[in-house]
Design a protein around this motif. Structure first.
Motif, mmCIF file in Angstrom:
data_model
loop_
_atom_site.group_PDB
_atom_site.id
_atom_site.type_symbol
_atom_site.label_atom_id
_atom_site.label_comp_id
_atom_site.label_asym_id
_atom_site.label_seq_id
_atom_site.Cartn_x
_atom_site.Cartn_y
_atom_site.Cartn_z
ATOM 1 N N LYS A 1 0.837 -1.203 0.000
ATOM 2 C CA LYS A 1 0.000 0.000 0.000
ATOM 3 C C LYS A 1 0.869 1.250 0.000
ATOM 4 O O LYS A 1 1.831 1.352 0.750
ATOM 5 C CB LYS A 1 -0.933 -0.003 1.212
ATOM 6 N N GLY A 2 0.519 2.188 -0.863
ATOM 7 C CA GLY A 2 1.295 3.410 -0.978
ATOM 8 C C GLY A 2 2.464 3.303 -1.940
ATOM 9 O O GLY A 2 3.069 4.325 -2.295
ATOM 10 N N ARG A 3 2.808 2.088 -2.359
ATOM 11 C CA ARG A 3 3.935 1.905 -3.293
ATOM 12 C C ARG A 3 3.482 1.339 -4.637
ATOM 13 O O ARG A 3 4.031 1.691 -5.681
ATOM 14 C CB ARG A 3 4.973 0.963 -2.681
ATOM 15 N N PHE A 4 2.488 0.448 -4.604
ATOM 16 C CA PHE A 4 2.010 -0.194 -5.828
ATOM 17 C C PHE A 4 0.640 0.366 -6.199
ATOM 18 O O PHE A 4 -0.165 0.688 -5.325
ATOM 19 C CB PHE A 4 1.875 -1.707 -5.630
ATOM 20 N N THR A 5 0.381 0.425 -7.510
ATOM 21 C CA THR A 5 -0.921 0.856 -8.003
ATOM 22 C C THR A 5 -1.372 -0.093 -9.107
ATOM 23 O O THR A 5 -0.640 -0.314 -10.075
ATOM 24 C CB THR A 5 -0.873 2.284 -8.555
ATOM 25 N N ILE A 6 -2.567 -0.636 -8.946
ATOM 26 C CA ILE A 6 -3.141 -1.485 -9.978
ATOM 27 C C ILE A 6 -4.127 -0.658 -10.793
ATOM 28 O O ILE A 6 -4.852 0.187 -10.247
ATOM 29 C CB ILE A 6 -3.820 -2.728 -9.377
ATOM 30 N N SER A 7 -4.139 -0.883 -12.100
ATOM 31 C CA SER A 7 -5.064 -0.165 -12.975
ATOM 32 C C SER A 7 -5.432 -1.070 -14.144
ATOM 33 O O SER A 7 -4.797 -2.108 -14.357
ATOM 34 C CB SER A 7 -4.437 1.145 -13.477
ATOM 35 N N ARG A 8 -6.464 -0.672 -14.872
ATOM 36 C CA ARG A 8 -6.902 -1.475 -16.005
ATOM 37 C C ARG A 8 -7.300 -0.587 -17.168
ATOM 38 O O ARG A 8 -7.768 0.525 -16.966
ATOM 39 C CB ARG A 8 -8.066 -2.387 -15.612
ATOM 40 N N ASP A 9 -7.093 -1.105 -18.376
ATOM 41 C CA ASP A 9 -7.517 -0.452 -19.603
ATOM 42 C C ASP A 9 -8.416 -1.445 -20.318
ATOM 43 O O ASP A 9 -7.924 -2.399 -20.949
ATOM 44 C CB ASP A 9 -6.304 -0.073 -20.458
ATOM 45 N N ASN A 10 -9.715 -1.246 -20.220
ATOM 46 C CA ASN A 10 -10.647 -2.224 -20.782
ATOM 47 C C ASN A 10 -10.563 -2.288 -22.303
ATOM 48 O O ASN A 10 -10.782 -3.353 -22.889
ATOM 49 C CB ASN A 10 -12.071 -1.899 -20.341
#
Length: 120
Positions: A64-73
């Motif tokens: 938490k605070g270091r990693f970011t998950i994201s998505r491009d549908n």
């Protein structure tokens, strides 16, 4: 046939950043949750991050605070941006496609795994 293909791993130094990508083929993407898991040598596979079908995110405490998950549908791709990497982040990282809109419903498919090594 569902296929998950990961990319972006490698060897970096502590404090550096990496971005993992996972592209899905063979099924619909936007209505399913996606996630990342990792497995360090001699340890069990553990949850890292998840993003559900409406982009609600969840992380294990250690990232938490270091990693970011994201998505491009549109690209059927999920990302894991990893900043401030630590040696303890060293592991094989696996992309996971949920069997439903939230990862809690289960993992339907796994990627082949990609190595991330963080040197001190």
């Amino acid at each position: 046939q569902v296929e998950l293909v990961e990319s972006g791993g490698g060897l970096v130094q502590a404090g550096d950043s990496l971005r993992l990508s996972c592209t899905v083929s063979g099924r619909t993407f936007s209505s399913y949750a996606m996630g990342w898991f990792r497995q360090a040598p001699g340890k069990q596979r553990e949850f890292v991050a998840a993003i559900d079908w409406i982009s609600v995110r969840d992380y294990t405490d250690s990232v938490k605070g270091r990693f970011t998950i994201s998505r491009d549908n549109a690209k059927k791709t999920v990302y894991l941006q990893m900043n401030s990497l630590k040696p303890e982040d060293t592991a094989v990282y696996y992309c996971a496609a949920g069997s439903g809109p939230r990862l809690a419903t289960g993992v339907g498919s796994w990627g082949q795994g990609i190595q991330v090594t963080v040197s001190s």
